[in-house]
Design a protein around this motif. Structure first.
Motif, PDB file in Angstrom:
ATOM      1  N   ALA A   7       3.410  24.012 -26.783  1.00 47.63           N
ATOM      2  CA  ALA A   7       3.197  22.753 -27.501  1.00 47.63           C
ATOM      3  C   ALA A   7       1.742  22.319 -27.418  1.00 47.63           C
ATOM      4  O   ALA A   7       1.136  21.911 -28.419  1.00 47.63           O
ATOM      5  N   GLY A   8       1.169  22.417 -26.225  1.00 48.27           N
ATOM      6  CA  GLY A   8      -0.211  21.991 -26.038  1.00 48.27           C
ATOM      7  C   GLY A   8      -1.204  22.846 -26.792  1.00 48.27           C
ATOM      8  O   GLY A   8      -2.092  22.336 -27.491  1.00 48.27           O
ATOM      9  N   LEU A   9      -1.067  24.171 -26.692  1.00 49.67           N
ATOM     10  CA  LEU A   9      -2.027  25.059 -27.344  1.00 49.67           C
ATOM     11  C   LEU A   9      -1.854  25.068 -28.859  1.00 49.67           C
ATOM     12  O   LEU A   9      -2.830  25.198 -29.601  1.00 49.67           O
ATOM     13  N   SER A  10      -0.618  24.940 -29.346  1.00 47.54           N
ATOM     14  CA  SER A  10      -0.394  24.848 -30.787  1.00 47.54           C
ATOM     15  C   SER A  10      -1.054  23.596 -31.343  1.00 47.54           C
ATOM     16  O   SER A  10      -1.692  23.628 -32.408  1.00 47.54           O
ATOM     17  N   LEU A  50      -4.682  18.932 -23.632  1.00 52.21           N
ATOM     18  CA  LEU A  50      -3.636  19.837 -24.125  1.00 52.21           C
ATOM     19  C   LEU A  50      -3.796  21.234 -23.541  1.00 52.21           C
ATOM     20  O   LEU A  50      -2.816  21.858 -23.095  1.00 52.21           O
ATOM     21  N   VAL A  51      -5.022  21.732 -23.536  1.00 56.51           N
ATOM     22  CA  VAL A  51      -5.275  23.067 -22.994  1.00 56.51           C
ATOM     23  C   VAL A  51      -5.086  23.067 -21.476  1.00 56.51           C
ATOM     24  O   VAL A  51      -4.499  24.001 -20.909  1.00 56.51           O
ATOM     25  N   GLY A  52      -5.541  22.015 -20.815  1.00 53.38           N
ATOM     26  CA  GLY A  52      -5.364  21.931 -19.364  1.00 53.38           C
ATOM     27  C   GLY A  52      -3.905  21.951 -18.959  1.00 53.38           C
ATOM     28  O   GLY A  52      -3.530  22.567 -17.953  1.00 53.38           O
ATOM     29  N   GLN A  57      -5.563  32.875 -30.918  1.00 57.78           N
ATOM     30  CA  GLN A  57      -5.473  34.055 -30.056  1.00 57.78           C
ATOM     31  C   GLN A  57      -5.172  33.660 -28.615  1.00 57.78           C
ATOM     32  O   GLN A  57      -4.416  34.341 -27.915  1.00 57.78           O
ATOM     33  N   LEU A  58      -5.771  32.547 -28.165  1.00 53.83           N
ATOM     34  CA  LEU A  58      -5.490  32.042 -26.824  1.00 53.83           C
ATOM     35  C   LEU A  58      -4.019  31.672 -26.689  1.00 53.83           C
ATOM     36  O   LEU A  58      -3.374  31.993 -25.693  1.00 53.83           O
ATOM     37  N   HIS A 108      -1.781  33.615 -24.009  1.00 49.30           N
ATOM     38  CA  HIS A 108      -1.193  32.792 -22.945  1.00 49.30           C
ATOM     39  C   HIS A 108       0.337  32.877 -23.001  1.00 49.30           C
ATOM     40  O   HIS A 108       0.997  33.052 -21.954  1.00 49.30           O
ATOM     41  N   SER A 109       0.908  32.788 -24.189  1.00 51.15           N
ATOM     42  CA  SER A 109       2.369  32.809 -24.335  1.00 51.15           C
ATOM     43  C   SER A 109       2.944  34.158 -23.939  1.00 51.15           C
ATOM     44  O   SER A 109       3.990  34.227 -23.275  1.00 51.15           O
ATOM     45  N   LEU A 110       2.271  35.234 -24.343  1.00 47.82           N
ATOM     46  CA  LEU A 110       2.750  36.566 -23.974  1.00 47.82           C
ATOM     47  C   LEU A 110       2.689  36.760 -22.468  1.00 47.82           C
ATOM     48  O   LEU A 110       3.644  37.264 -21.855  1.00 47.82           O
TER      49      LEU A 110
END
Length: 313
Positions: free
Chosen positions: A197-200, A239-241, A294-295, A299-301
């Motif tokens: 959710a944060g990275l999206s 969000l990224v943190g 890409q991050l 990160h999700s993978l």
């Protein structure tokens, strides 16, 4: 410009494949947690993945069409080429493609509705409606500072928990339950959704920082237009943190050392932060937009592998 773009390339531009990690990431994480909990159902996971990608593409078509007809996509915009505003594909063709893509998502979703019942029916229809009304309809919420909330909820919380649910429910209940069977949406599924959710949402924040001036001029009041550059950058950082705090929480809760694998992507996040905090132009932020996608995927993978690893070894 129109003559130089083939039909195939034009539709690829409209679908915006660089955004597809935002559709795949929640399914990957939800499946990783399902494997950890011995609920892996490969057919359900595959249908969830295809459905998520179709919803992403349908939303891209909707944004391309509605932003153009509302005048939000102007020649001053520094983002990737939009096919409707650029005259590359006729507006009505993009609109038909939008409805066809959402229709296909609904058609494929009938299998998941059969398994997951009323909860999946509600989630699926709400996701389609949200994808259209983001920039379409009489009161597009993307023009009222609510786009960040939409992405956080639907491409994060709902998508990850929903992916977990359609796999867990195959073990926990008969087809078409009227409500959530016990144990099919644990708290862990909601917390595991927070990094996605944060990275999206961070992808959208980069997009809106880049377009802040042109959006404001066109009357499109994104959250970045309302907050300004500084607060938008703080939002991005928070969000990224959060995406890096959650794996630590899972590790502390006893999920094993492998769940910390997403921390290996932190250097990319730091590098992106330097760009987001110092630039507003498309020349810098267009690559940052793709790298944030890409991050999200990396990160999700890594998070999914870290969650699943104890059950696989």
């Amino acid at each position: 410009m129109t003559e130089a773009v083939s039909p195939a390339k034009a539709w690829l531009m409209a679908a915006r494949p660089q955004t597809l990690p935002a559709g795949a990431a929640p399914v990957i994480v939800g499946t990783g947690l399902a494997i950890h909990d011995d609920f892996f159902a490969p057919v359900s996971a595959a249908f969830a993945l295809v459905g998520a990608l179709l919803l992403q593409i349908g939303t891209n078509f909707a944004n391309d069409y509605y932003d153009a007809v509302r005048g939000a996509d102007t020649e001053d915009r520094e983002g990737f080429t939009r096919v409707t505003a650029g005259g590359i594909i006729a507006p009505q063709s993009v609109k038909r493609a939008m409805y066809a893509t959402f229709g296909l998502a609904i058609l494929l979703g009938t299998y998941l509705v059969y398994l997951g019942g009323v909860p999946i029916l509600v989630i699926g229809l709400a996701s389609v409606a949200a994808g259209i009304t983001y920039t379409g309809g009489p009161l597009p919420y993307g023009y009222r500072g609510l786009g960040d909330v939409f992405v956080f909820v639907f491409f994060g919380l709902v998508a990850v928990a929903g992916t977990y649910y359609v796999q867990a429910v195959t073990y926990a209940a008969e087809p078409f339950p009227l409500w959530l069977p016990e144990g099919t949406v644990p708290l862990a599924a909601v917390v595991a959704a927070l990094p996605v959710a944060g990275l999206s949402t961070a992808i959208l924040v980069v997009n809106n920082i880049r377009d802040r001036e042109t959006d404001a001029a066109a009357g499109k009041r994104t959250l970045a237009v309302m907050l300004g550059y500084r607060l938008s950058r703080i939002e991005w950082t928070a969000l990224v943190g959060m995406a890096y705090a959650v794996p630590v929480v899972f590790w502390a809760a006893g999920y094993g050392l492998s769940v910390l694998l997403p921390l290996l992507t932190a250097p990319l996040a730091v590098s992106l932060g330097g760009t987001v905090w110092t630039h507003t132009d498309g020349e810098a932020l267009n690559p940052a937009l793709e790298r944030t996608g890409q991050l999200l995927f990396a990160h999700s993978l890594a998070f999914a592998v870290g969650l699943a690893a104890p059950a696989l070894v």
